[in-house]
Design a protein around this motif. Structure first.
Motif, PDB file in Angstrom:
ATOM      1  N   THR A  86      16.998  -9.265   6.394  1.00 24.49           N
ATOM      2  CA  THR A  86      16.310  -8.397   5.435  1.00 24.49           C
ATOM      3  C   THR A  86      15.324  -7.517   6.177  1.00 24.49           C
ATOM      4  O   THR A  86      14.836  -7.877   7.248  1.00 24.49           O
ATOM      5  CB  THR A  86      15.543  -9.218   4.371  1.00 24.49           C
ATOM      6  OG1 THR A  86      14.600 -10.052   5.025  1.00 24.49           O
ATOM      7  CG2 THR A  86      16.491 -10.050   3.528  1.00 24.49           C
ATOM      8  N   THR A  87      15.043  -6.351   5.607  1.00 23.26           N
ATOM      9  CA  THR A  87      14.104  -5.431   6.242  1.00 23.26           C
ATOM     10  C   THR A  87      12.672  -5.814   5.895  1.00 23.26           C
ATOM     11  O   THR A  87      12.403  -6.366   4.831  1.00 23.26           O
ATOM     12  CB  THR A  87      14.368  -3.983   5.800  1.00 23.26           C
ATOM     13  OG1 THR A  87      14.245  -3.917   4.387  1.00 23.26           O
ATOM     14  CG2 THR A  87      15.747  -3.518   6.223  1.00 23.26           C
ATOM     15  N   LYS A  88      11.778  -5.488   6.799  1.00 23.68           N
ATOM     16  CA  LYS A  88      10.349  -5.698   6.582  1.00 23.68           C
ATOM     17  C   LYS A  88       9.629  -4.477   7.141  1.00 23.68           C
ATOM     18  O   LYS A  88       9.049  -4.509   8.215  1.00 23.68           O
ATOM     19  CB  LYS A  88       9.871  -6.969   7.261  1.00 23.68           C
ATOM     20  CG  LYS A  88      10.413  -8.213   6.611  1.00 23.68           C
ATOM     21  CD  LYS A  88       9.896  -9.451   7.286  1.00 23.68           C
ATOM     22  CE  LYS A  88      10.528 -10.672   6.639  1.00 23.68           C
ATOM     23  NZ  LYS A  88      10.392 -11.853   7.452  1.00 23.68           N
ATOM     24  N   CYS A  89       9.723  -3.400   6.382  1.00 20.42           N
ATOM     25  CA  CYS A  89       9.059  -2.168   6.800  1.00 20.42           C
ATOM     26  C   CYS A  89       8.191  -1.658   5.661  1.00 20.42           C
ATOM     27  O   CYS A  89       8.131  -2.273   4.599  1.00 20.42           O
ATOM     28  CB  CYS A  89      10.076  -1.119   7.240  1.00 20.42           C
ATOM     29  SG  CYS A  89      10.921  -0.285   5.901  1.00 20.42           S
ATOM     30  N   ILE A  90       7.555  -0.519   5.877  1.00 16.04           N
ATOM     31  CA  ILE A  90       6.600  -0.047   4.876  1.00 16.04           C
ATOM     32  C   ILE A  90       7.244   0.462   3.597  1.00 16.04           C
ATOM     33  O   ILE A  90       6.552   0.636   2.607  1.00 16.04           O
ATOM     34  CB  ILE A  90       5.651   1.018   5.460  1.00 16.04           C
ATOM     35  CG1 ILE A  90       6.412   2.187   6.049  1.00 16.04           C
ATOM     36  CG2 ILE A  90       4.720   0.394   6.457  1.00 16.04           C
ATOM     37  CD1 ILE A  90       5.545   3.323   6.519  1.00 16.04           C
ATOM     38  N   ALA A 150       0.823  -1.209   0.000  1.00 16.96           N
ATOM     39  CA  ALA A 150       0.000   0.000   0.000  1.00 16.96           C
ATOM     40  C   ALA A 150       0.858   1.260   0.000  1.00 16.96           C
ATOM     41  O   ALA A 150       0.632   2.189  -0.794  1.00 16.96           O
ATOM     42  CB  ALA A 150      -0.939  -0.013   1.208  1.00 16.96           C
ATOM     43  N   TRP A 151       1.851   1.322   0.881  1.00 13.66           N
ATOM     44  CA  TRP A 151       2.693   2.520   0.966  1.00 13.66           C
ATOM     45  C   TRP A 151       3.607   2.658  -0.241  1.00 13.66           C
ATOM     46  O   TRP A 151       3.841   3.764  -0.728  1.00 13.66           O
ATOM     47  CB  TRP A 151       3.493   2.515   2.274  1.00 13.66           C
ATOM     48  CG  TRP A 151       2.596   2.733   3.448  1.00 13.66           C
ATOM     49  CD1 TRP A 151       2.231   1.805   4.386  1.00 13.66           C
ATOM     50  CD2 TRP A 151       1.912   3.936   3.800  1.00 13.66           C
ATOM     51  NE1 TRP A 151       1.368   2.374   5.287  1.00 13.66           N
ATOM     52  CE2 TRP A 151       1.160   3.672   4.959  1.00 13.66           C
ATOM     53  CE3 TRP A 151       1.857   5.209   3.253  1.00 13.66           C
ATOM     54  CZ2 TRP A 151       0.371   4.632   5.591  1.00 13.66           C
ATOM     55  CZ3 TRP A 151       1.070   6.171   3.866  1.00 13.66           C
ATOM     56  CH2 TRP A 151       0.342   5.882   5.014  1.00 13.66           C
ATOM     57  N   ALA A 152       4.121   1.557  -0.732  1.00 18.94           N
ATOM     58  CA  ALA A 152       4.991   1.610  -1.910  1.00 18.94           C
ATOM     59  C   ALA A 152       4.211   2.089  -3.135  1.00 18.94           C
ATOM     60  O   ALA A 152       4.720   2.898  -3.920  1.00 18.94           O
ATOM     61  CB  ALA A 152       5.616   0.251  -2.175  1.00 18.94           C
ATOM     62  N   LEU A 153       2.985   1.603  -3.299  1.00 22.56           N
ATOM     63  CA  LEU A 153       2.172   2.068  -4.430  1.00 22.56           C
ATOM     64  C   LEU A 153       1.853   3.549  -4.317  1.00 22.56           C
ATOM     65  O   LEU A 153       1.863   4.276  -5.315  1.00 22.56           O
ATOM     66  CB  LEU A 153       0.887   1.242  -4.542  1.00 22.56           C
ATOM     67  CG  LEU A 153       1.078  -0.199  -5.008  1.00 22.56           C
ATOM     68  CD1 LEU A 153      -0.230  -0.972  -4.905  1.00 22.56           C
ATOM     69  CD2 LEU A 153       1.633  -0.255  -6.420  1.00 22.56           C
ATOM     70  N   LEU A 154       1.602   4.012  -3.107  1.00 22.81           N
ATOM     71  CA  LEU A 154       1.348   5.443  -2.909  1.00 22.81           C
ATOM     72  C   LEU A 154       2.598   6.261  -3.223  1.00 22.81           C
ATOM     73  O   LEU A 154       2.511   7.321  -3.844  1.00 22.81           O
ATOM     74  CB  LEU A 154       0.880   5.683  -1.470  1.00 22.81           C
ATOM     75  CG  LEU A 154       0.247   7.018  -1.155  1.00 22.81           C
ATOM     76  CD1 LEU A 154      -0.932   7.325  -2.069  1.00 22.81           C
ATOM     77  CD2 LEU A 154      -0.201   7.052   0.295  1.00 22.81           C
ATOM     78  N   ALA A 155       3.763   5.753  -2.839  1.00 22.40           N
ATOM     79  CA  ALA A 155       5.018   6.459  -3.122  1.00 22.40           C
ATOM     80  C   ALA A 155       5.359   6.447  -4.609  1.00 22.40           C
ATOM     81  O   ALA A 155       6.056   7.342  -5.101  1.00 22.40           O
ATOM     82  CB  ALA A 155       6.164   5.830  -2.321  1.00 22.40           C
ATOM     83  N   VAL A 192       0.108  13.884  -0.280  1.00 23.03           N
ATOM     84  CA  VAL A 192      -0.772  12.807   0.185  1.00 23.03           C
ATOM     85  C   VAL A 192       0.034  11.742   0.920  1.00 23.03           C
ATOM     86  O   VAL A 192      -0.369  11.271   1.993  1.00 23.03           O
ATOM     87  CB  VAL A 192      -1.564  12.205  -0.998  1.00 23.03           C
ATOM     88  CG1 VAL A 192      -2.241  10.899  -0.607  1.00 23.03           C
ATOM     89  CG2 VAL A 192      -2.589  13.210  -1.508  1.00 23.03           C
ATOM     90  N   LEU A 193       1.174  11.367   0.377  1.00 22.27           N
ATOM     91  CA  LEU A 193       2.015  10.366   1.035  1.00 22.27           C
ATOM     92  C   LEU A 193       2.398  10.813   2.444  1.00 22.27           C
ATOM     93  O   LEU A 193       2.239  10.069   3.417  1.00 22.27           O
ATOM     94  CB  LEU A 193       3.269  10.082   0.209  1.00 22.27           C
ATOM     95  CG  LEU A 193       4.253   9.093   0.830  1.00 22.27           C
ATOM     96  CD1 LEU A 193       3.652   7.703   0.932  1.00 22.27           C
ATOM     97  CD2 LEU A 193       5.543   9.060   0.040  1.00 22.27           C
ATOM     98  N   PHE A 194       2.897  12.045   2.578  1.00 20.23           N
ATOM     99  CA  PHE A 194       3.343  12.521   3.891  1.00 20.23           C
ATOM    100  C   PHE A 194       2.178  12.725   4.850  1.00 20.23           C
ATOM    101  O   PHE A 194       2.298  12.415   6.047  1.00 20.23           O
ATOM    102  CB  PHE A 194       4.176  13.793   3.749  1.00 20.23           C
ATOM    103  CG  PHE A 194       5.516  13.545   3.120  1.00 20.23           C
ATOM    104  CD1 PHE A 194       6.363  12.552   3.589  1.00 20.23           C
ATOM    105  CD2 PHE A 194       5.935  14.282   2.036  1.00 20.23           C
ATOM    106  CE1 PHE A 194       7.599  12.311   3.007  1.00 20.23           C
ATOM    107  CE2 PHE A 194       7.171  14.052   1.439  1.00 20.23           C
ATOM    108  CZ  PHE A 194       8.002  13.063   1.931  1.00 20.23           C
ATOM    109  N   ILE A 195       1.048  13.198   4.356  1.00 16.66           N
ATOM    110  CA  ILE A 195      -0.128  13.366   5.219  1.00 16.66           C
ATOM    111  C   ILE A 195      -0.614  12.006   5.721  1.00 16.66           C
ATOM    112  O   ILE A 195      -0.904  11.842   6.909  1.00 16.66           O
ATOM    113  CB  ILE A 195      -1.248  14.130   4.486  1.00 16.66           C
ATOM    114  CG1 ILE A 195      -0.841  15.600   4.317  1.00 16.66           C
ATOM    115  CG2 ILE A 195      -2.580  14.010   5.216  1.00 16.66           C
ATOM    116  CD1 ILE A 195      -1.726  16.386   3.361  1.00 16.66           C
ATOM    117  N   PHE A 196      -0.691  11.024   4.821  1.00 17.08           N
ATOM    118  CA  PHE A 196      -1.143   9.696   5.225  1.00 17.08           C
ATOM    119  C   PHE A 196      -0.154   9.047   6.183  1.00 17.08           C
ATOM    120  O   PHE A 196      -0.568   8.385   7.146  1.00 17.08           O
ATOM    121  CB  PHE A 196      -1.373   8.811   3.996  1.00 17.08           C
ATOM    122  CG  PHE A 196      -2.726   8.980   3.372  1.00 17.08           C
ATOM    123  CD1 PHE A 196      -3.322  10.222   3.261  1.00 17.08           C
ATOM    124  CD2 PHE A 196      -3.406   7.896   2.871  1.00 17.08           C
ATOM    125  CE1 PHE A 196      -4.562  10.383   2.676  1.00 17.08           C
ATOM    126  CE2 PHE A 196      -4.654   8.039   2.282  1.00 17.08           C
ATOM    127  CZ  PHE A 196      -5.229   9.284   2.190  1.00 17.08           C
TER     128      PHE A 196
END
Length: 162
Positions: free
Chosen positions: A74-78, A19-24, A133-137
């Motif tokens: 490995t990382t597992k973050c947003i 979700a966050w990657a698609l928004l970015a 939008v990304l930063f607000i969300f």
């Protein structure tokens, strides 16, 4: 705010990342489109600059995050799912120079394509709105549940539900 939204976020799922990657990707793909209309070489440069900026943020900022420390090899973050945790985790808050390097990398990543976006005002608007939008969300849905207490954007202490 739901019960789940009022709890600290101790782990992320692949769906969170997606979700966050698609928004970015909205502002990133907008920038790539604008730059590619002028030059494929500059498009490649932009992609390299983005990767370098991400690596700087990863090195100087992410290594202080509990999510970085708790994910193993490995990382597992947003923002980085299964990205190799190549740097040693750091304890405590990031220092002034580390925060400055990460912030400068962010500014460079966002500002780099503006020259090409100025030629197409509609793309500039989409680009600016995409980042907004990304930063607000992020601020609304992540920073209020963040377990990274030393993060300058952490607002979990402002959440009356916690």
């Amino acid at each position: 705010m739901t019960q789940q939204d009022s709890e600290l976020k101790t782990a992320y799922t692949f769906t969170d990342f997606l979700a966050w990657a698609l928004l970015a990707l909205i502002p990133v793909l907008t920038a790539i489109h604008a730059i590619s209309k002028a030059s494929l070489i500059w498009t490649a440069v932009y992609i390299v600059v983005l990767a370098a900026c991400l690596l700087v943020v990863h090195r100087f900022f992410c290594t202080h995050c509990p999510h970085y420390k708790n994910t193993g090899r490995t990382t597992k973050c947003i923002f980085l799912w299964y990205f190799p945790a190549v740097f040693e985790p750091k304890t405590g808050a990031a220092g002034f120079m580390e925060k400055s390097a990460a912030a400068l990398a962010g500014v460079v990543a966002v500002a780099f394509p503006v020259y090409w976006l100025l030629a197409v005002p509609l793309l500039l608007a989409v680009y600016a709105l995409g980042w907004a939008v990304l930063f607000i969300f992020l601020n609304r849905y992540e920073c209020v549940r963040c377990i990274h207490r030393e993060c300058p954007m952490n607002r979990a202490h402002d959440n009356p539900q916690l």
